[in-house]
Design a protein around this motif. Sequence first.
Motif, PDB file in Angstrom:
ATOM      1  N   UNK A   5       0.972  -1.222   0.038  1.00  0.00           N
ATOM      2  CA  UNK A   5       0.120  -0.080   0.113  1.00  0.00           C
ATOM      3  C   UNK A   5       0.939   1.102   0.006  1.00  0.00           C
ATOM      4  N   UNK A   6       0.943   2.118  -0.960  1.00  0.00           N
ATOM      5  CA  UNK A   6       1.686   3.115  -1.119  1.00  0.00           C
ATOM      6  C   UNK A   6       0.539   4.747  -1.161  1.00  0.00           C
ATOM      7  N   UNK A   7       1.192   5.426  -0.319  1.00  0.00           N
ATOM      8  CA  UNK A   7       0.122   6.685  -0.419  1.00  0.00           C
ATOM      9  C   UNK A   7       1.301   7.971  -0.261  1.00  0.00           C
ATOM     10  N   UNK A   8       1.033   9.140  -0.546  1.00  0.00           N
ATOM     11  CA  UNK A   8       1.544  10.489  -0.412  1.00  0.00           C
ATOM     12  C   UNK A   8       2.183  10.553   1.115  1.00  0.00           C
ATOM     13  N   UNK A   9       1.299  10.495   1.981  1.00  0.00           N
ATOM     14  CA  UNK A   9       1.293  10.532   3.405  1.00  0.00           C
ATOM     15  C   UNK A   9       0.377   9.728   4.310  1.00  0.00           C
ATOM     16  N   UNK A  10       0.918   9.743   5.488  1.00  0.00           N
ATOM     17  CA  UNK A  10       0.078   8.707   6.301  1.00  0.00           C
ATOM     18  C   UNK A  10      -0.491   9.602   7.791  1.00  0.00           C
ATOM     19  N   UNK A  11      -1.108  10.649   7.245  1.00  0.00           N
ATOM     20  CA  UNK A  11      -1.626  11.609   8.129  1.00  0.00           C
ATOM     21  C   UNK A  11      -2.877  11.051   8.814  1.00  0.00           C
ATOM     22  N   UNK A  12      -3.823  11.893   9.176  1.00  0.00           N
ATOM     23  CA  UNK A  12      -4.926  11.400  10.048  1.00  0.00           C
ATOM     24  C   UNK A  12      -6.224  11.254   9.279  1.00  0.00           C
ATOM     25  N   UNK A  13      -6.113  11.686   7.983  1.00  0.00           N
ATOM     26  CA  UNK A  13      -7.717  11.883   7.325  1.00  0.00           C
ATOM     27  C   UNK A  13      -7.719  11.100   5.954  1.00  0.00           C
ATOM     28  N   UNK A  14      -8.877  10.976   5.433  1.00  0.00           N
ATOM     29  CA  UNK A  14      -8.878  10.697   4.083  1.00  0.00           C
ATOM     30  C   UNK A  14      -8.151   9.535   3.594  1.00  0.00           C
ATOM     31  N   UNK A  15      -7.397   9.644   2.529  1.00  0.00           N
ATOM     32  CA  UNK A  15      -6.906   8.474   1.930  1.00  0.00           C
ATOM     33  C   UNK A  15      -6.099   7.850   2.735  1.00  0.00           C
ATOM     34  N   UNK A  16      -5.490   8.215   3.819  1.00  0.00           N
ATOM     35  CA  UNK A  16      -4.394   7.420   4.930  1.00  0.00           C
ATOM     36  C   UNK A  16      -5.349   6.531   5.579  1.00  0.00           C
ATOM     37  N   UNK A  17      -6.390   7.201   5.998  1.00  0.00           N
ATOM     38  CA  UNK A  17      -7.472   6.312   6.751  1.00  0.00           C
ATOM     39  C   UNK A  17      -7.988   5.244   5.994  1.00  0.00           C
ATOM     40  N   UNK A  18      -8.322   5.482   4.832  1.00  0.00           N
ATOM     41  CA  UNK A  18      -8.918   4.242   4.029  1.00  0.00           C
ATOM     42  C   UNK A  18      -7.996   3.239   3.637  1.00  0.00           C
ATOM     43  N   UNK A  19      -6.480   3.767   3.525  1.00  0.00           N
ATOM     44  CA  UNK A  19      -5.790   2.754   3.351  1.00  0.00           C
ATOM     45  C   UNK A  19      -5.486   1.902   4.369  1.00  0.00           C
ATOM     46  N   UNK A  20      -5.434   2.638   5.532  1.00  0.00           N
ATOM     47  CA  UNK A  20      -5.322   1.731   6.983  1.00  0.00           C
ATOM     48  C   UNK A  20      -6.456   0.819   6.910  1.00  0.00           C
ATOM     49  N   UNK A  21      -7.828   1.061   6.717  1.00  0.00           N
ATOM     50  CA  UNK A  21      -8.788   0.092   6.955  1.00  0.00           C
ATOM     51  C   UNK A  21      -8.702  -0.856   5.830  1.00  0.00           C
ATOM     52  N   UNK A  22      -8.169  -0.755   4.442  1.00  0.00           N
ATOM     53  CA  UNK A  22      -7.913  -1.619   3.798  1.00  0.00           C
ATOM     54  C   UNK A  22      -6.840  -2.687   4.259  1.00  0.00           C
ATOM     55  N   UNK A  23      -5.947  -2.356   4.533  1.00  0.00           N
ATOM     56  CA  UNK A  23      -4.567  -2.839   5.077  1.00  0.00           C
ATOM     57  C   UNK A  23      -5.049  -3.749   6.264  1.00  0.00           C
ATOM     58  N   UNK A  24      -5.927  -3.449   6.996  1.00  0.00           N
ATOM     59  CA  UNK A  24      -6.462  -4.334   8.224  1.00  0.00           C
ATOM     60  C   UNK A  24      -7.289  -5.228   7.704  1.00  0.00           C
ATOM     61  N   UNK A  25      -8.019  -4.901   6.861  1.00  0.00           N
ATOM     62  CA  UNK A  25      -8.912  -5.952   5.992  1.00  0.00           C
ATOM     63  C   UNK A  25      -8.005  -7.228   5.365  1.00  0.00           C
ATOM     64  N   UNK A  26      -7.192  -6.699   4.703  1.00  0.00           N
ATOM     65  CA  UNK A  26      -6.414  -7.723   3.746  1.00  0.00           C
ATOM     66  C   UNK A  26      -5.393  -8.446   4.122  1.00  0.00           C
ATOM     67  N   UNK A  27      -4.937  -7.800   5.731  1.00  0.00           N
ATOM     68  CA  UNK A  27      -3.762  -8.456   6.136  1.00  0.00           C
ATOM     69  C   UNK A  27      -3.695 -10.059   6.660  1.00  0.00           C
TER      70      UNK A  27
END
Length: 71
Positions: A5-27
């Motif tokens: 999973x790659x994204x510009x930044x891993x802050x607290x909102x939007x894309x980083x939060x969605x990415x974190x949820x996908x990672x939790x599901x797919x791990x």
Amino acid sequence: MKILFATKELGYRGTPRALANYARILHNGNEVLIWGWEEGGETAETLIGEGFSVIVGQDAEEDALRFSPDI
């Protein structure tokens, strides 16, 4: 399967939060690496605390390639 999973930044909102949820599901049953290629942040800290492998910064490109992701 190895998933990067790659994204510009891993802050607290939007894309980083969605990415974190996908990672939790797919791990489950998959090897997951999360890359904030520009900067880390709150989401990176949370994911590290949950036991995920997280890399930050453009200099981590070599680590991402070494991971040899399938996706």
